[in-house]
Write a protein that holds these residues in place. Structure first.
Motif, mmCIF file in Angstrom:
data_model
loop_
_atom_site.group_PDB
_atom_site.id
_atom_site.type_symbol
_atom_site.label_atom_id
_atom_site.label_comp_id
_atom_site.label_asym_id
_atom_site.label_seq_id
_atom_site.Cartn_x
_atom_site.Cartn_y
_atom_site.Cartn_z
ATOM 1 N N SER A 17 -4.627 0.535 0.253
ATOM 2 C CA SER A 17 -3.123 0.169 0.223
ATOM 3 C C SER A 17 -2.864 -0.498 -1.395
ATOM 4 O O SER A 17 -1.750 -0.156 -1.815
ATOM 5 N N GLU A 107 0.033 7.604 9.201
ATOM 6 C CA GLU A 107 0.566 6.417 9.586
ATOM 7 C C GLU A 107 0.129 5.314 8.621
ATOM 8 O O GLU A 107 0.955 4.302 8.103
ATOM 9 N N SER A 108 -1.140 5.084 8.643
ATOM 10 C CA SER A 108 -1.799 4.021 8.031
ATOM 11 C C SER A 108 -1.560 3.993 6.649
ATOM 12 O O SER A 108 -1.354 3.173 5.782
ATOM 13 N N SER A 110 1.451 5.763 5.167
ATOM 14 C CA SER A 110 2.657 5.381 4.735
ATOM 15 C C SER A 110 2.973 3.685 5.109
ATOM 16 O O SER A 110 3.903 3.266 4.322
ATOM 17 N N ASP A 111 2.229 3.147 5.976
ATOM 18 C CA ASP A 111 2.518 1.707 6.324
ATOM 19 C C ASP A 111 1.789 0.709 5.422
ATOM 20 O O ASP A 111 2.025 -0.399 5.584
ATOM 21 N N ASP A 113 -1.350 0.210 5.839
ATOM 22 C CA ASP A 113 -2.117 -0.458 6.989
ATOM 23 C C ASP A 113 -3.534 -0.201 6.684
ATOM 24 O O ASP A 113 -4.176 0.582 7.534
ATOM 25 N N LYS A 116 -5.423 -0.225 10.381
ATOM 26 C CA LYS A 116 -5.438 0.925 10.995
ATOM 27 C C LYS A 116 -6.091 2.012 10.331
ATOM 28 O O LYS A 116 -6.535 3.132 11.181
#
Length: 281
Positions: A17, A107-108, A110-111, A113, A116
């Motif tokens: 991230s 999803e991880s 985009s988030d 995270d 995740k």
């Protein structure tokens, strides 16, 4: 890394991230050194899914040659050649408990995270471990032990030229690109002649009709009144390669046009390969 269908560990090197290091330099060196000792240990047998991909990264960044013994993709393909061999499909066939998880990675990302993402990695490895055990039983059931062994020997042999790299004659490559460009222009001129502006006017700021799926659909199914071909999954009208092939066989009078479109698409795709940026090797 997984060592059973329930137990796995993900060792992060950095936060995806933020791209910040997870460990100090000294800690990271110790971890990677220990990991290399494990992966190259003579008593270790490693299984992976399409491990060609992973292997090159271990070699490039760690100078590590993992002791690759099993591969779920190769094992499944040995028993059922030509069928889907991605890990999600393999999980649905060979794992006791299956639920789709492959979107967790997107999803991880985009988030943002990281936990995740690490959990997703562990899920991949325990799935691969469980599928390996089940696939070995399948291989024995179909008496494919020898064939699978041959495939694994072959796969390990292919690693050598992949890691070494391939010499490219860049002058020849440049000449081929020019020849390809000239050929493509000739093919486009032929397609334009097949559909003059009096029949299909050129649309400003739009791709030529032979490059545009929407224009092709209008020409085929509305202007020419051909029997519609629909995508198997979306059920929408399509002018993909399968559709072109079907139209070619249904309507011999349009065979020449369809073959010109097929040849143009093939050449356009080949041009993308010729123009790809070369890797350092």
């Amino acid at each position: 890394l997984a060592w059973s269908k329930h137990d796995a560990i993900c060792i992060p090197i950095f936060y995806a991230s933020t791209f910040e290091n997870y460990w100090t330099v000294e800690e990271e060196i110790q971890i990677l050194t220990t990991l290399r000792k494990l992966l190259e240990h003579p008593n270790v047998a490693i299984t992976g899914q399409n491990f060609f991909y992973d292997y090159q990264y271990f070699f490039l960044y760690m100078q590590c040659r993992p002791r690759w013994k099993h591969d779920t993709m190769i094992a499944h393909n040995t028993c059922f050649p030509g069928t889907d061999a991605n890990l999600n499909h393999i999980s649905s066939l060979y794992c006791d408990w299956h639920m789709y998880w492959k979107d967790d990675l997107k999803e991880s990302t985009s988030d943002g995270d990281d936990v995740k993402r690490w959990t997703y990695n562990c899920r991949d490895t325990v799935t691969t471990w469980e599928a390996t055990v089940a696939l070995w039983d399948v291989i024995k059931y179909y008496h494919q032990e020898e064939q699978y062994a041959i495939q694994m020997v072959r796969s390990n042999a292919i690693l050598e030229p992949m890691l070494r790299g391939v010499l490219v004659d860049q002058k020849k490559r440049s000449d081929e690109m020019q020849t390809h460009f000239d050929t493509l222009q000739t093919m486009e001129a032929g397609l334009v002649a097949c559909m003059p502006e009096s029949v299909w006017p050129v649309q400003k700021k739009a791709a030529p009709w032979y490059r545009s799926p929407s224009q092709l659909a209008t020409i085929f199914y509305e202007e020419l009144g051909l029997e519609p071909v629909r995508d198997r999954k979306t059920k929408q009208l399509t002018t993909n390669d399968d559709a072109i092939s079907k139209i070619k066989h249904r309507y011999p009078e349009f065979r020449n046009l369809m073959e010109r479109i097929e040849q143009f698409r093939t050449m356009a795709t080949f041009g993308q390969f010729l123009g790809m940026k070369l890797s350092p090797d």
